[in-house]
Design a protein around this motif. Structure first.
Motif, PDB file in Angstrom:
ATOM      1  N   THR A  11       0.854  -1.182   0.000  1.00  0.00           N
ATOM      2  CA  THR A  11       0.000   0.000   0.000  1.00  0.00           C
ATOM      3  C   THR A  11       0.893   1.237   0.000  1.00  0.00           C
ATOM      4  N   THR A  12       0.377   2.297  -0.606  1.00  0.00           N
ATOM      5  CA  THR A  12       1.121   3.540  -0.735  1.00  0.00           C
ATOM      6  C   THR A  12       0.252   4.694  -0.264  1.00  0.00           C
ATOM      7  N   ALA A  13       0.873   5.617   0.461  1.00  0.00           N
ATOM      8  CA  ALA A  13       0.192   6.852   0.853  1.00  0.00           C
ATOM      9  C   ALA A  13       1.050   8.024   0.408  1.00  0.00           C
ATOM     10  N   ASP A  14       0.495   8.875  -0.454  1.00  0.00           N
ATOM     11  CA  ASP A  14       1.186  10.076  -0.908  1.00  0.00           C
ATOM     12  C   ASP A  14       0.690  11.237  -0.054  1.00  0.00           C
ATOM     13  N   LEU A  15       1.591  11.810   0.734  1.00  0.00           N
ATOM     14  CA  LEU A  15       1.226  12.888   1.639  1.00  0.00           C
ATOM     15  C   LEU A  15       1.439  14.272   1.035  1.00  0.00           C
ATOM     16  N   GLY A  16       1.835  14.306  -0.234  1.00  0.00           N
ATOM     17  CA  GLY A  16       1.909  15.572  -0.948  1.00  0.00           C
ATOM     18  C   GLY A  16       3.296  16.174  -1.030  1.00  0.00           C
ATOM     19  N   PRO A  17       3.382  17.352  -1.677  1.00  0.00           N
ATOM     20  CA  PRO A  17       4.663  18.020  -1.866  1.00  0.00           C
ATOM     21  C   PRO A  17       5.287  18.370  -0.521  1.00  0.00           C
ATOM     22  N   THR A  18       6.603  18.183  -0.429  1.00  0.00           N
ATOM     23  CA  THR A  18       7.285  18.395   0.838  1.00  0.00           C
ATOM     24  C   THR A  18       8.532  19.246   0.720  1.00  0.00           C
ATOM     25  N   LEU A  19       9.328  19.003  -0.316  1.00  0.00           N
ATOM     26  CA  LEU A  19      10.617  19.677  -0.401  1.00  0.00           C
ATOM     27  C   LEU A  19      10.945  20.002  -1.852  1.00  0.00           C
ATOM     28  N   PRO A  20      11.270  21.270  -2.150  1.00  0.00           N
ATOM     29  CA  PRO A  20      11.682  21.604  -3.509  1.00  0.00           C
ATOM     30  C   PRO A  20      13.147  21.248  -3.695  1.00  0.00           C
ATOM     31  N   GLY A  21      13.485  20.830  -4.889  1.00  0.00           N
ATOM     32  CA  GLY A  21      14.884  20.520  -5.159  1.00  0.00           C
ATOM     33  C   GLY A  21      15.072  20.008  -6.563  1.00  0.00           C
ATOM     34  N   ARG A  22      16.318  19.762  -6.901  1.00  0.00           N
ATOM     35  CA  ARG A  22      16.664  19.200  -8.201  1.00  0.00           C
ATOM     36  C   ARG A  22      16.805  17.697  -8.025  1.00  0.00           C
ATOM     37  N   CYS A  23      16.067  16.944  -8.819  1.00  0.00           N
ATOM     38  CA  CYS A  23      16.099  15.491  -8.740  1.00  0.00           C
ATOM     39  C   CYS A  23      17.486  14.994  -9.161  1.00  0.00           C
ATOM     40  N   PRO A  24      18.134  14.172  -8.331  1.00  0.00           N
ATOM     41  CA  PRO A  24      19.442  13.648  -8.717  1.00  0.00           C
ATOM     42  C   PRO A  24      19.376  12.656  -9.879  1.00  0.00           C
ATOM     43  N   ASN A  25      18.183  12.149 -10.185  1.00  0.00           N
ATOM     44  CA  ASN A  25      18.041  11.181 -11.266  1.00  0.00           C
ATOM     45  C   ASN A  25      17.733  11.850 -12.615  1.00  0.00           C
ATOM     46  N   ALA A  98      13.637  29.576   4.899  1.00  0.00           N
ATOM     47  CA  ALA A  98      14.387  29.584   6.161  1.00  0.00           C
ATOM     48  C   ALA A  98      14.164  28.273   6.917  1.00  0.00           C
ATOM     49  N   ALA A  99      12.934  27.779   6.906  1.00  0.00           N
ATOM     50  CA  ALA A  99      12.644  26.509   7.583  1.00  0.00           C
ATOM     51  C   ALA A  99      13.352  25.348   6.904  1.00  0.00           C
ATOM     52  N   VAL A 100      13.377  25.349   5.567  1.00  0.00           N
ATOM     53  CA  VAL A 100      14.067  24.282   4.827  1.00  0.00           C
ATOM     54  C   VAL A 100      15.548  24.277   5.178  1.00  0.00           C
ATOM     55  N   GLN A 101      16.167  25.441   5.212  1.00  0.00           N
ATOM     56  CA  GLN A 101      17.587  25.522   5.538  1.00  0.00           C
ATOM     57  C   GLN A 101      17.861  25.118   6.988  1.00  0.00           C
ATOM     58  N   ARG A 102      16.953  25.448   7.889  1.00  0.00           N
ATOM     59  CA  ARG A 102      17.113  25.114   9.303  1.00  0.00           C
ATOM     60  C   ARG A 102      16.944  23.614   9.543  1.00  0.00           C
ATOM     61  N   ILE A 103      15.991  23.007   8.871  1.00  0.00           N
ATOM     62  CA  ILE A 103      15.683  21.599   9.116  1.00  0.00           C
ATOM     63  C   ILE A 103      16.706  20.668   8.464  1.00  0.00           C
ATOM     64  N   LYS A 104      17.191  20.984   7.271  1.00  0.00           N
ATOM     65  CA  LYS A 104      18.219  20.191   6.568  1.00  0.00           C
ATOM     66  C   LYS A 104      17.877  18.702   6.572  1.00  0.00           C
ATOM     67  N   LEU A 105      16.827  18.354   5.868  1.00  0.00           N
ATOM     68  CA  LEU A 105      16.359  16.967   5.844  1.00  0.00           C
ATOM     69  C   LEU A 105      17.313  16.040   5.110  1.00  0.00           C
ATOM     70  N   LEU A 106      17.692  16.377   3.887  1.00  0.00           N
ATOM     71  CA  LEU A 106      18.577  15.517   3.087  1.00  0.00           C
ATOM     72  C   LEU A 106      19.632  16.365   2.389  1.00  0.00           C
ATOM     73  N   PRO A 107      20.904  15.989   2.485  1.00  0.00           N
ATOM     74  CA  PRO A 107      21.926  16.757   1.771  1.00  0.00           C
ATOM     75  C   PRO A 107      21.800  16.661   0.253  1.00  0.00           C
ATOM     76  N   ALA A 108      21.266  15.553  -0.257  1.00  0.00           N
ATOM     77  CA  ALA A 108      21.134  15.387  -1.706  1.00  0.00           C
ATOM     78  C   ALA A 108      20.083  16.328  -2.290  1.00  0.00           C
ATOM     79  N   ILE A 109      19.141  16.775  -1.467  1.00  0.00           N
ATOM     80  CA  ILE A 109      18.116  17.742  -1.884  1.00  0.00           C
ATOM     81  C   ILE A 109      18.226  18.907  -0.914  1.00  0.00           C
ATOM     82  N   ASP A 110      18.866  19.973  -1.348  1.00  0.00           N
ATOM     83  CA  ASP A 110      19.154  21.052  -0.403  1.00  0.00           C
ATOM     84  C   ASP A 110      18.039  22.079  -0.275  1.00  0.00           C
ATOM     85  N   GLY A 111      16.976  21.952  -1.070  1.00  0.00           N
ATOM     86  CA  GLY A 111      15.856  22.875  -0.961  1.00  0.00           C
ATOM     87  C   GLY A 111      16.099  24.211  -1.610  1.00  0.00           C
ATOM     88  N   THR A 112      17.154  24.345  -2.410  1.00  0.00           N
ATOM     89  CA  THR A 112      17.466  25.633  -3.021  1.00  0.00           C
ATOM     90  C   THR A 112      16.779  25.862  -4.358  1.00  0.00           C
TER      91      THR A 112
END
Length: 119
Positions: A11-25, A98-112
């Motif tokens: 089963t899959t649950a999509d909770l929606g957009p969360t973080l802007p970034g450039r897809c590494p793929n 500011a929240a994206v930079q403070r939280i720093k969820l994943l280094p591969a997606i920096d939110g910039t």
């Protein structure tokens, strides 16, 4: 009397957009979606016990995902709520970034990536 049992139902649950970034793929600038996947053990085609759970940030274009650790779940949920507020114009662009930079969820997606494209 016999029972039909199985495993592997997902089963899959999509909770929606969360973080802007450039897809590494695929290298597109996107809003990564927060998704949870569960795999179940079932009896008589009724899912009863989840035996595998994954949390991912998934590119909506190429479906490539970055798996989150369990300790990143709270950060992802918080960013998901903030992204929803931003996309509903309840939070400013600067406040969201500011929240994206403070939280720093994943280094591969920096939110910039520019989240002003409210895709």
């Amino acid at each position: 009397m016999f029972f039909v049992f199985g495993w592997g139902r997902r089963t899959t649950a999509d909770l929606g957009p969360t973080l802007p970034g450039r897809c590494p793929n695929c290298s597109n600038e996107v809003w990564f979606h927060y998704r949870s996947y569960r795999t179940w053990f079932s009896i008589m085609f009724v899912p009863l016990i989840p035996y595998e759970a994954k949390l991912l940030l998934v590119c909506p274009i190429c479906s490539s995902g970055l798996e989150l650790r369990i300790d990143q779940k709270a950060k992802a949920k918080h960013l998901n709520r903030l992204a929803s507020a931003f996309l509903a114009n309840e939070l400013s662009r600067n406040g969201f970034l500011a929240a994206v930079q403070r939280i720093k969820l994943l280094p591969a997606i920096d939110g910039t990536a520019d989240p002003m494209n409210k895709a």
